[in-house]
Scaffold this motif. Structure first.
Motif, mmCIF file in Angstrom:
data_model
loop_
_atom_site.group_PDB
_atom_site.id
_atom_site.type_symbol
_atom_site.label_atom_id
_atom_site.label_comp_id
_atom_site.label_asym_id
_atom_site.label_seq_id
_atom_site.Cartn_x
_atom_site.Cartn_y
_atom_site.Cartn_z
ATOM 1 N N ARG A 107 -6.909 -6.204 -2.395
ATOM 2 C CA ARG A 107 -5.827 -7.112 -1.982
ATOM 3 C C ARG A 107 -6.367 -8.389 -1.350
ATOM 4 N NH1 ARG A 107 -4.205 -2.190 -2.288
ATOM 5 N NH2 ARG A 107 -2.074 -1.690 -2.901
ATOM 6 N N LEU A 108 -7.378 -8.236 -0.515
ATOM 7 C CA LEU A 108 -7.952 -9.407 0.155
ATOM 8 C C LEU A 108 -8.592 -10.351 -0.865
ATOM 9 C CD1 LEU A 108 -8.352 -10.641 2.942
ATOM 10 C CD2 LEU A 108 -10.439 -9.294 3.196
ATOM 11 N N ALA A 109 -9.257 -9.770 -1.865
ATOM 12 C CA ALA A 109 -9.889 -10.604 -2.902
ATOM 13 C C ALA A 109 -8.824 -11.372 -3.686
ATOM 14 C CB ALA A 109 -10.720 -9.725 -3.839
ATOM 15 N N ASP A 110 -7.748 -10.698 -4.062
ATOM 16 C CA ASP A 110 -6.681 -11.355 -4.835
ATOM 17 C C ASP A 110 -6.026 -12.478 -4.042
ATOM 18 O OD1 ASP A 110 -7.112 -9.663 -6.910
ATOM 19 O OD2 ASP A 110 -5.340 -8.412 -6.577
ATOM 20 N N VAL A 111 -5.693 -12.182 -2.809
ATOM 21 C CA VAL A 111 -4.976 -13.185 -2.024
ATOM 22 C C VAL A 111 -5.895 -14.372 -1.708
ATOM 23 C CG1 VAL A 111 -5.330 -12.219 0.298
ATOM 24 C CG2 VAL A 111 -3.271 -13.469 -0.178
ATOM 25 N N THR A 112 -7.163 -14.101 -1.496
ATOM 26 C CA THR A 112 -8.096 -15.191 -1.214
ATOM 27 C C THR A 112 -8.219 -16.112 -2.420
ATOM 28 O OG1 THR A 112 -9.327 -13.770 0.303
ATOM 29 C CG2 THR A 112 -10.458 -15.730 -0.472
ATOM 30 N N VAL A 122 0.864 -1.192 0.000
ATOM 31 C CA VAL A 122 0.000 0.000 0.000
ATOM 32 C C VAL A 122 0.895 1.236 0.000
ATOM 33 C CG1 VAL A 122 -2.021 -1.057 1.077
ATOM 34 C CG2 VAL A 122 -0.245 -0.087 2.538
ATOM 35 N N GLU A 123 0.301 2.358 -0.405
ATOM 36 C CA GLU A 123 1.045 3.622 -0.420
ATOM 37 C C GLU A 123 1.458 4.014 0.998
ATOM 38 O OE1 GLU A 123 1.769 5.593 -3.188
ATOM 39 O OE2 GLU A 123 1.047 3.836 -4.289
ATOM 40 N N ALA A 179 -8.883 3.456 1.724
ATOM 41 C CA ALA A 179 -8.275 2.354 2.470
ATOM 42 C C ALA A 179 -9.104 1.083 2.330
ATOM 43 C CB ALA A 179 -8.121 2.741 3.935
ATOM 44 N N LEU A 180 -10.425 1.241 2.433
ATOM 45 C CA LEU A 180 -11.310 0.080 2.296
ATOM 46 C C LEU A 180 -11.165 -0.544 0.911
ATOM 47 C CD1 LEU A 180 -14.876 0.730 3.750
ATOM 48 C CD2 LEU A 180 -13.415 -1.243 4.156
ATOM 49 N N GLN A 181 -11.142 0.313 -0.108
ATOM 50 C CA GLN A 181 -11.017 -0.168 -1.485
ATOM 51 C C GLN A 181 -9.686 -0.905 -1.684
ATOM 52 O OE1 GLN A 181 -13.627 0.199 -4.003
ATOM 53 N NE2 GLN A 181 -12.299 -1.514 -4.545
ATOM 54 N N VAL A 188 -19.311 -5.165 1.978
ATOM 55 C CA VAL A 188 -20.597 -4.501 2.208
ATOM 56 C C VAL A 188 -20.423 -3.149 2.897
ATOM 57 C CG1 VAL A 188 -22.016 -6.589 2.205
ATOM 58 C CG2 VAL A 188 -21.070 -5.762 4.369
ATOM 59 N N SER A 189 -19.231 -2.898 3.438
ATOM 60 C CA SER A 189 -19.044 -1.568 4.035
ATOM 61 C C SER A 189 -18.407 -0.574 3.056
ATOM 62 C CB SER A 189 -18.218 -1.665 5.327
ATOM 63 O OG SER A 189 -17.024 -2.344 5.114
ATOM 64 N N LEU A 190 -18.177 -1.028 1.798
ATOM 65 C CA LEU A 190 -17.673 -0.097 0.775
ATOM 66 C C LEU A 190 -18.723 0.961 0.472
ATOM 67 C CD1 LEU A 190 -16.015 -2.339 -1.971
ATOM 68 C CD2 LEU A 190 -14.873 -0.647 -0.546
ATOM 69 N N PRO A 191 -18.282 2.186 0.158
ATOM 70 C CA PRO A 191 -19.262 3.201 -0.246
ATOM 71 C C PRO A 191 -19.971 2.779 -1.531
ATOM 72 C CG PRO A 191 -17.008 3.996 -0.558
ATOM 73 C CD PRO A 191 -16.898 2.672 0.123
ATOM 74 N N ALA A 192 -21.206 3.199 -1.705
ATOM 75 C CA ALA A 192 -21.997 2.772 -2.870
ATOM 76 C C ALA A 192 -21.337 3.227 -4.169
ATOM 77 C CB ALA A 192 -23.405 3.363 -2.767
#
Ligand SMILES: [Fe+2]
Length: 162
Positions: free
Chosen positions: A116-121, A99-100, A109-111, A158-162
């Motif tokens: 990263r979490l999606a890729d690693v999973t 991360v930067e 930060a959430l994005q 689900v906590s990402l902004p719309a």
């Protein structure tokens, strides 16, 4: 990755399968350690609202990634493969983008975290699949990891902004 001295307690895995399982566990270990470092980096550097829920959520995630990394590393030892969680090994072996530096707002930060979490999973899920042909007990460890990461992914998505 080095092989620890053979001892009587080692499970009856042939050398090829032991090496393959060790490889998948080691690759997962470095990424879980890296995730826990990234989690703390974000925990410290987020700014904006809502600050506190994300700040605290990140610490829960870090605790979980540290626990999971311990489970993965200890499975490696149990099959006779020495886990390597040294900083240099993590830096060289993790596929997660850094991360930067500096502060970043909570939405960004959430994005960054979700990506990263999606890729690693996805990578750990592929390792989990491969272990089905190699060692079911090691696969079971990665099943636990994937189940936990996919649950976390749902919660942060689900906590990402719309
Ligand atoms: Fe803290």
């Amino acid at each position: 990755m080095t092989t620890v001295p053979r001892e009587a307690h080692l499970p009856a895995l042939d050398e090829h399968h032991r090496g393959e399982a060790g490889h998948e566990l080691q690759a997962t270990l470095v990424e879980l350690v890296d995730l826990s470092l990234i989690g703390k980096q974000l925990h410290w550097n987020i700014r904006g609202r809502p600050f506190k829920p994300l700040h605290e959520h990140l610490d829960e995630l870090v605790d979980s990634w540290r626990d999971l990394s311990d489970t993965v590393a200890e499975r490696a030892v149990a099959i006779g493969v020495a886990p390597d969680g040294r900083a240099a090994t993590v830096a060289a072996g993790s596929g997660i983008d850094p991360v930067e530096t500096g502060s970043l707002d909570t939405d960004t930060a959430l994005q960054e975290l979700v990506t990263r979490l999606a890729d690693v999973t996805e990578r750990i899920r592929a390792r989990m699949d491969r272990l089905g042909e190699v060692d079911l007990a090691s696969q079971d460890v990665l099943v636990e990891v994937v189940r936990e990461l996919e649950k976390q992914l749902w919660m942060v998505r689900v906590s990402l902004p719309a």
